[in-house]
Design a protein around this motif. Sequence first.
Motif, short mmCIF file in Angstrom:
data_model
loop_
_atom_site.label_atom_id
_atom_site.label_comp_id
_atom_site.label_asym_id
_atom_site.label_seq_id
_atom_site.Cartn_x
_atom_site.Cartn_y
_atom_site.Cartn_z
N LEU A 84 0.84 -1.20 0.00
CA LEU A 84 0.00 0.00 0.00
C LEU A 84 0.87 1.25 0.00
O LEU A 84 1.92 1.29 0.64
CB LEU A 84 -0.89 0.02 1.24
CG LEU A 84 -2.02 -1.01 1.32
CD1 LEU A 84 -2.72 -0.91 2.68
CD2 LEU A 84 -3.03 -0.83 0.21
N ILE A 85 0.40 2.26 -0.72
CA ILE A 85 1.05 3.57 -0.69
C ILE A 85 -0.05 4.64 -0.59
O ILE A 85 -1.23 4.34 -0.73
CB ILE A 85 1.92 3.84 -1.94
CG1 ILE A 85 1.06 3.82 -3.21
CG2 ILE A 85 3.06 2.86 -2.03
CD1 ILE A 85 1.78 4.39 -4.43
N ILE A 86 0.37 5.87 -0.33
CA ILE A 86 -0.52 7.01 -0.40
C ILE A 86 0.01 7.95 -1.48
O ILE A 86 1.20 7.96 -1.79
CB ILE A 86 -0.65 7.77 0.95
CG1 ILE A 86 0.73 8.17 1.49
CG2 ILE A 86 -1.40 6.92 1.96
CD1 ILE A 86 0.68 9.06 2.72
N ASP A 139 -7.62 8.03 2.18
CA ASP A 139 -7.78 7.66 0.78
C ASP A 139 -7.91 6.14 0.67
O ASP A 139 -7.34 5.40 1.48
CB ASP A 139 -6.59 8.14 -0.04
CG ASP A 139 -6.60 9.65 -0.24
OD1 ASP A 139 -7.67 10.26 -0.06
OD2 ASP A 139 -5.54 10.20 -0.55
N PRO A 140 -8.66 5.65 -0.33
CA PRO A 140 -8.87 4.20 -0.45
C PRO A 140 -7.58 3.46 -0.81
O PRO A 140 -6.59 4.09 -1.22
CB PRO A 140 -9.91 4.09 -1.56
CG PRO A 140 -9.75 5.34 -2.36
CD PRO A 140 -9.34 6.41 -1.39
N PRO A 141 -7.55 2.12 -0.67
CA PRO A 141 -6.32 1.35 -0.87
C PRO A 141 -5.73 1.51 -2.26
O PRO A 141 -6.37 1.24 -3.27
CB PRO A 141 -6.77 -0.09 -0.63
CG PRO A 141 -7.98 0.02 0.23
CD PRO A 141 -8.67 1.27 -0.20
N LEU A 142 -4.48 1.95 -2.28
CA LEU A 142 -3.71 2.13 -3.51
C LEU A 142 -2.44 1.30 -3.37
O LEU A 142 -1.71 1.45 -2.39
CB LEU A 142 -3.37 3.61 -3.71
CG LEU A 142 -2.42 3.96 -4.86
CD1 LEU A 142 -3.02 3.59 -6.21
CD2 LEU A 142 -2.05 5.44 -4.82
N ARG A 143 -2.19 0.44 -4.34
CA ARG A 143 -1.04 -0.46 -4.27
C ARG A 143 0.00 -0.10 -5.31
O ARG A 143 -0.34 0.19 -6.46
CB ARG A 143 -1.47 -1.92 -4.46
CG ARG A 143 -2.28 -2.44 -3.29
CD ARG A 143 -2.75 -3.88 -3.48
NE ARG A 143 -3.45 -4.30 -2.28
CZ ARG A 143 -2.87 -4.86 -1.22
NH1 ARG A 143 -1.57 -5.08 -1.23
NH2 ARG A 143 -3.57 -5.20 -0.16
N ALA A 144 1.26 -0.15 -4.89
CA ALA A 144 2.39 0.04 -5.81
C ALA A 144 3.10 -1.30 -5.98
O ALA A 144 3.16 -2.12 -5.06
CB ALA A 144 3.36 1.08 -5.27
#
Length: 293
Positions: free
Chosen positions: A200-202, A282-287
């Motif tokens: 996960l990232i922001i 913020d909703p889950p964002l994956r790198a």
Amino acid sequence: MKIENILKERQKWFEWKNIKPIYEEVTKFQVTSSEFKIDDIIEIKTDEKLKPEIENIAKMLKPWRKGPFKINDLFIDSEWKSYIKWDHLKPHLNLENKDILDVGCNNGYYMFRMLEMHPKSITGFDPSALFNLQFDFINKFIKSNIEYKLLGVEHIPLFDKKFDVIFCMGVLYHRRDPINMLKELKAGLNRGGEVILDTLIIEGNDDIALCPVRYAKMKNVYFIPTLKALYNWCEKAKFSDIEFIGKRYTSTYEQRKTEWIDGESLDSFLNKDQTKTIEGYDPPLRAYLKLKY
């Protein structure tokens, strides 16, 4: 403590009150013949006479987080449509004749997908006895030589084997010391090896990280960095090269509640219009990164 002693102690986990009946059912279950197809859905064909036993064991093994699997006409509709992530990563992978480790391997869905690429060996680390039993159950039909160990990322430096590729997907944000964890991953690589990292990232241009009390109802999330901060962590862990593969928001199409999990899923972790987590983040964002030694 030596790895052999750790594994010996963890073998006792199968004797836990809630695990022992499942362990006994999976252990005594026998498959004489089967066929399988490894694709987005891992499809298995076997003796129809086994149907009642298969369905009983599969339901005992809930929750099924990764998948899906289909055994004859029994569709195990896992919480995650794991093929979405795999299809995103697959063009960036070269696993042929390589020693592979999957850390946090869950029930082995991704390891079964790796078989398509003809690696030299596949090893999975995960400390969950239940997920280990899910793997054992599916592997009764596939009969692979994948090794599954009740270990975590912290055991990599103690393990007596190094790897050409280490997958670490969905683990980093659960660790109190992410830089040390990245060092542990690097310690498990052969020279020239690489880590496939999913975390996960922001969004943001600053080198900072979110440190939530809870994130999407998860209490065991410690740090969620910006991409710039994540790169800094990887550099501090002394990886020689960092390759950006991509980033994606997790959707309620990819992760959702099904009859195979008996609990909440992503739609319950987000607000009504799915623009924020239930806590207001913020909703889950994956790198996705490829880290080279």
